[in-house]
Design an enzyme around this catalytic site. Structure first.
Site, PDB file in Angstrom:
ATOM      1  N   ASP A   1       1.244  -0.770   3.501  1.00 17.29           N
ATOM      2  CA  ASP A   1      -0.106  -0.336   3.915  1.00 17.29           C
ATOM      3  C   ASP A   1      -0.862  -1.062   4.840  1.00 17.29           C
ATOM      4  OD1 ASP A   1       0.590   2.017   2.285  1.00 17.29           O
ATOM      5  OD2 ASP A   1      -0.585   0.902   0.574  1.00 17.29           O
TER       6      ASP A   1
ATOM      7  N   LYS B   1      -6.076  -0.193  -5.314  1.00 22.86           N
ATOM      8  CA  LYS B   1      -6.020   1.516  -5.698  1.00 22.86           C
ATOM      9  C   LYS B   1      -4.598   1.481  -6.605  1.00 22.86           C
ATOM     10  CE  LYS B   1      -4.988   3.898  -1.856  1.00 22.86           C
ATOM     11  NZ  LYS B   1      -3.761   4.793  -2.120  1.00 22.86           N
ATOM     12  N   SER B   2      -3.579   1.103  -6.399  1.00 19.15           N
ATOM     13  CA  SER B   2      -2.115   1.494  -7.196  1.00 19.15           C
ATOM     14  C   SER B   2      -2.574   1.030  -8.538  1.00 19.15           C
ATOM     15  CB  SER B   2      -1.283   0.502  -6.772  1.00 19.15           C
ATOM     16  OG  SER B   2      -0.826   0.575  -5.277  1.00 19.15           O
TER      17      SER B   2
ATOM     18  N   ARG C   1      -2.745   3.739 -11.940  1.00 22.05           N
ATOM     19  CA  ARG C   1      -1.791   3.346 -13.284  1.00 22.05           C
ATOM     20  C   ARG C   1      -2.688   3.206 -14.368  1.00 22.05           C
ATOM     21  NH1 ARG C   1       0.569   2.578  -8.396  1.00 22.05           N
ATOM     22  NH2 ARG C   1       2.767   2.418  -8.039  1.00 22.05           N
TER      23      ARG C   1
HETATM   24  C1  S3P Z   1       1.653   3.141  -3.338  1.00 24.59           C
HETATM   25  C2  S3P Z   1       3.226   2.913  -3.027  1.00 24.59           C
HETATM   26  C3  S3P Z   1       3.215   2.944  -1.642  1.00 24.59           C
HETATM   27  C4  S3P Z   1       2.089   2.928  -0.845  1.00 24.59           C
HETATM   28  C5  S3P Z   1       0.733   3.618  -1.398  1.00 24.59           C
HETATM   29  C6  S3P Z   1       0.595   3.265  -2.807  1.00 24.59           C
HETATM   30  C7  S3P Z   1       1.472   3.284  -5.200  1.00 24.59           C
HETATM   31  O1  S3P Z   1       3.671   4.214  -1.371  1.00 24.59           O
HETATM   32  O2  S3P Z   1       1.986   3.109   0.643  1.00 24.59           O
HETATM   33  O3  S3P Z   1      -0.290   3.694  -0.613  1.00 24.59           O
HETATM   34  O4  S3P Z   1       0.605   3.046  -5.714  1.00 24.59           O
HETATM   35  O5  S3P Z   1       2.556   3.244  -5.624  1.00 24.59           O
HETATM   36  P1  S3P Z   1       5.337   4.549  -1.133  1.00 24.59           P
HETATM   37  O6  S3P Z   1       5.633   4.314  -2.820  1.00 24.59           O
HETATM   38  O7  S3P Z   1       5.345   6.001  -0.921  1.00 24.59           O
HETATM   39  O8  S3P Z   1       5.956   3.409  -0.349  1.00 24.59           O
END
Ligand code: S3P
Length: 425
Positions: free
Chosen positions: A313, A20-21, A25
């Protein structure tokens, strides 16, 4: 809602959806790069589709055939003012990262999201972005979305972040692309570094040292080909299921194992899990491997400190694993769990207790005394995808029937999750 029962065995091979991250991006950076970014393995979950929606609304042509995504980048200064409010849906990543980009444009935007997003803390980005010169306001004056951002000239800052948050760090690094001078962010512990890796891959001058990341302003980024690895946060449910169900062997292919995300693997080792990494390689800017998981007898452990951001997560499903482990598991330094899609400390404690577990909620985590058998219950998930999937795993190892309420929220990060679970039973 979905009803699940105990599983006697789990067998098979699976590929989890894209990270997902990394998916978010790839679309964001592709949109502000020059040229084309071709993305394979993109996560077609609701959160990442929100990101596509926002950049499409700012004039970026994005082709998405459900497999491959092609982003026709408009260059660093090519976004257009949208003619509507940007809708970030349920996605904190979209809201916070896009705020960094919008702060450096030459137009004004309002962004918002669903009821959950409108309760999540935005002060953590508003404060440092303002220090860079951004004009960003919480419209209801409650430090939450909706946010109005009027693009302004920005200056680089050196920011000591009070939270280890990749979303905060990334918002500032993205604003730093448009700022005068260097922008530097130091975190209390290193959070996921996909922004640093991918911005560098797109041609930005990014430097990382321990828990400090810095960026120089860029003239342009350049579109690239990206293969998104499988999401370790999605693989986590199958890792846990494979460990907890008695006669289980699962091969999970092509999972991203970036060291800033692999805390779950380290916890598995601490708990004595039978988990093997196979075929380790590199894909685009990220390391990947296949994971072989077999049923295991687990023992409790302590999860704290710098480990926390690498598995933030995964803590809900780790809490489920801990219920089946010998002895006590202590989770601390994880107060961030309270400001995720739900208050995950509260919801996990309530739901696990309803299933018969011995769990105590603390201010920054949980104490779980493992070994009590769990029984089915009807559990509310508060529209939080990670809660729903964690209780699907608990259901596989609990006596009787477990009802996962509001189970459709899994579509946020894992469309097809329940179907995949059926296939391996
Ligand atoms: C994410 C960062 C995390 C994570 C989220 C996705 C990201 O959050 O919990 O599911 O893609 O940068 P935080 O940056 O608030 O810890």
């Amino acid at each position: 809602m979905i009803t699940l029962t105990k599983a006697a065995r789990l067998r098979g091979e699976l590929t989890v959806p894209g990270d997902k991250s990394v998916s978010h991006r790839s679309v964001m950076f592709g949109s502000i790069a020059r040229g084309t970014t071709e993305i394979t393995g993109f996560l077609q979950g609701a959160d990442c589709l929100s990101t596509i929606g926002c950049f499409s609304a700012m004039g970026v042509e994005i082709e998405n055939d459900g497999g491959r995504v092609i982003v026709h980048g408009r260059g660093l200064r090519g976004l257009r003012q949208p003619d509507r409010v940007l809708d970030c849906g349920n996605s904190g990543t979209t809201t916070r990262l896009i705020s960094g980009i919008l702060s450096g444009q030459n137009f004004c935007v309002t962004l918002t999201g669903d009821a959950s997003i409108q309760k999540r803390p935005m002060k953590r980005i508003i404060t440092p972005l303002r220090m860079m010169g951004a004009d960003i306001v919480s419209i209801n004056d409650n430090d939450c979305a909706p946010l109005r951002i009027q693009g302004k000239p920005l200056q680089g800052i050196h920011y000591q972040s009070p939270v280890a948050s990749a979303q905060v760090k990334s918002a500032l690094l993205l604003a730093g692309l448009y700022a005068e001078g260097e922008t530097q962010v130091t975190e209390p512990a290193l959070s996921r570094n996909h922004t640093e890796l991918m911005l560098r891959y797109f041609g930005a001058e990014v430097d990382s040292r321990d828990a400090t990341a810095s960026i120089r302003p860029a003239d342009e980024l350049y579109g690239r080909k990206i293969h998104v690895p499988g999401d370790i946060s999605s693989a986590a449910y199958f890792i846990a299921a494979g460990l907890l169900v008695p006669d289980a062997q699962l091969l999970i292919r092509n999972v991203g194992i970036n060291p800033t995300r692999d805390g779950i693997l380290r916890v598995c080792r601490m708990m004595g899990a039978d988990l093997t990494l196979l075929n380790e390689s590199h894909d685009s800017a990220e390391p990947v491997a296949d994971l072989l998981v077999r049923s295991s007898s687990l023992k409790g452990c302590t999860i704290e400190g710098a480990l926390i951001p690498t598995l933030i997560d995964e803590l809900p499903v780790i809490a489920v694993m801990a219920c089946f482990a010998r002895g006590e598991t202590l989770i601390r330094d994880a107060a961030e769990l309270k400001v995720k899609e739900s208050n995950r400390i509260r919801v996990m404690t309530e739901n696990l207790t309803a299933m018969g577990a011995d769990v105590t909620e603390t201010d920054d985590g949980m104490i779980i005394r493992g070994g009590r058998p769990l029984h089915g219950a009807s559990v509310p998930c508060h529209m939080d995808h990670r809660i729903a999937m964690s209780f699907a795993v608990a259901a596989l190892a609990a006596e009787g029937e477990t009802v996962i309420q509001d189970s459709e929220c899994v579509n946020i990060s894992y469309p097809g999750f329940f179907e995949e679970l059926e296939k391996i039973r």
